[in-house]
Design an enzyme around this catalytic site. Structure first.
Site, PDB file in Angstrom:
ATOM      1  N   ASP A  74       0.809  -1.214   0.000  1.00 38.17           N
ATOM      2  CA  ASP A  74       0.000   0.000   0.000  1.00 38.17           C
ATOM      3  C   ASP A  74       0.845   1.268   0.000  1.00 38.17           C
ATOM      4  O   ASP A  74       2.042   1.251   0.297  1.00 38.17           O
ATOM      5  CB  ASP A  74      -0.959   0.011   1.185  1.00 38.17           C
ATOM      6  N   GLU A 128      -0.032  -1.052   5.613  1.00 42.63           N
ATOM      7  CA  GLU A 128       1.036  -0.643   6.533  1.00 42.63           C
ATOM      8  C   GLU A 128       0.924   0.824   6.895  1.00 42.63           C
ATOM      9  O   GLU A 128       1.368   1.241   7.969  1.00 42.63           O
ATOM     10  CB  GLU A 128       2.398  -0.933   5.895  1.00 42.63           C
TER      11      GLU A 128
END
Length: 362
Positions: A74, A128
């Site tokens: 991400d 994350e």
């Protein structure tokens, strides 16, 4: 399965560009996760497990050591920084530094190094960049901790293509002072809680942070006020003041030890913990870690900050940060990564995983 196709047969810089051009803001990683999964399941030497948008690909060769190489899929939200563009020796674009350059390196190695000298667990995980409760690595450690078992772990966080070992822990606390409300024209009839906070700030100003040496690395702790709040009205003495303090502690202290230090440091004030995460010991004496550091060369530095290496440390797995890109560029609109960093990380990891092995490529 997504129709998106990722071509891992190209060079690692072009692979990074492909990954950057797939938008994967936190909670919207599915398209990229589908494409990465398609690449991994096509590699017959890998055992692939998927949990949500987190992918685990493992070799099972019966080697004496197992290592983890991990990176998150991400990014933070877009900031007019897509698509990627290559200018000279630099690749620009959202996630190029944090951390699709590192993901590209790991993905290329996962597919091409079929017979590594150590068994390898490659992890490509989601979320994350948001709250820890969504973090794919965190969720995996709870649902399938056996998939994380290893002797050593490498997190492909940007580290200027050099080794940053372990990480500091972080603890945020609220330190409160109490007073008594009164009209500011008759201040002697009350007690000003904000004035009392001066002692808290003075303690912080006088504090000399620890600099412990761990595995030959000097960690520099920090203890700082980051917020201060209080006040009722423009003509009223405040009866409460809150100073929010962030403590970055070296990994030789546990969260409980760091909290105990703060409670003693700020006694007799009220101290409330609002956020906490453990540090990670570097563990450079582990054979796999020592061999990796020797392969990378250069000066190993301590990690001044918190990363997901701490999740491995809580499982008893020593870990380091190693990836292309300057970490100070993470989350910035002008985020970019030097081509040389990407190529160096791929070359170094490949050499480390294939040293002494014939036929290391698929």
């Amino acid at each position: 399965m997504s129709a998106l196709h990722i071509d891992t047969s190209t060079d690692v810089v072009e692979l990074t560009r492909q990954l950057v051009d797939v938008e994967s803001v936190s909670h919207r990683e599915r398209e990229l996760a589908d494409a990465v999964e398609a690449v991994l399941v096509a590699a017959s030497h890998l055992e692939v497990t998927r949990r949500g948008n987190t992918l685990v690909a493992r070799t099972r060769l019966g080697r004496a050591e197992r290592v983890v190489i991990a990176g998150h899929l991400d990014t933070v939200p877009l900031n007019d920084n897509l698509p990627a563009r290559l200018e000279g020796g630099t690749l620009h674009g959202l996630g190029s530094c944090d951390m699709k350059g590192g993901v590209a390196v790991a993905l290329k190695l996962a597919v091409e190094v079929a017979e590594p000298n150590r068994d390898v667990t490659f992890i490509f995980y989601e979320a994350e960049e948001v709250e820890a409760r969504f973090n794919g690595l965190n969720l995996l450690s709870r649902s399938d901790p056996e998939l994380l078992e290893a002797d050593f772990a490498i997190l492909m966080e940007p580290s200027n293509a050099s080794v940053e070992a372990g990480c500091q822990g972080t603890l945020r606390v609220e330190v409160r002072t109490h007073g008594e409300r009164a009209h500011s024209a008759r201040a002697w009839m009350g007690s000003n809680a904000i004035h009392k906070a001066a002692d808290i700030l003075a303690r912080l100003e006088r504090h000399e942070p620890r600099r412990p040496v761990i595995d030959g690395l000097t960690y520099h702790e920090g203890l700082n006020a980051v917020f201060i709040s209080g006040g009722v009205a423009g003509n009223v003495l405040p009866d409460e003041c809150v100073v929010t303090v962030n403590h970055r502690f070296a990994p030789d202290r546990s969260e409980a030890e760091a909290e105990a230090f703060l409670r003693t440091f700020f006694a007799p004030y009220d101290v409330v913990v609002v956020d906490s995460a453990p540090g990670a010991l570097p563990g450079l004496e582990v054979p796999a870690a020592a061999a990796f550091v020797a392969e990378v060369g250069g000066q190993v530095a301590p990690k001044f900050g918190w990363t997901d290496v701490a999740r491995f440390s809580t499982l008893g797995i020593p870990a380091v940060n190693y990836g292309p890109g300057d970490p100070t560029l993470a989350h910035k609109q002008e985020e970019h990564v030097p081509v040389e960093h990407i190529e160096r990380c791929e070359r170094t990891l490949r050499a480390w995983l294939t040293a002494g092995v014939e036929g290391g490529r698929a």
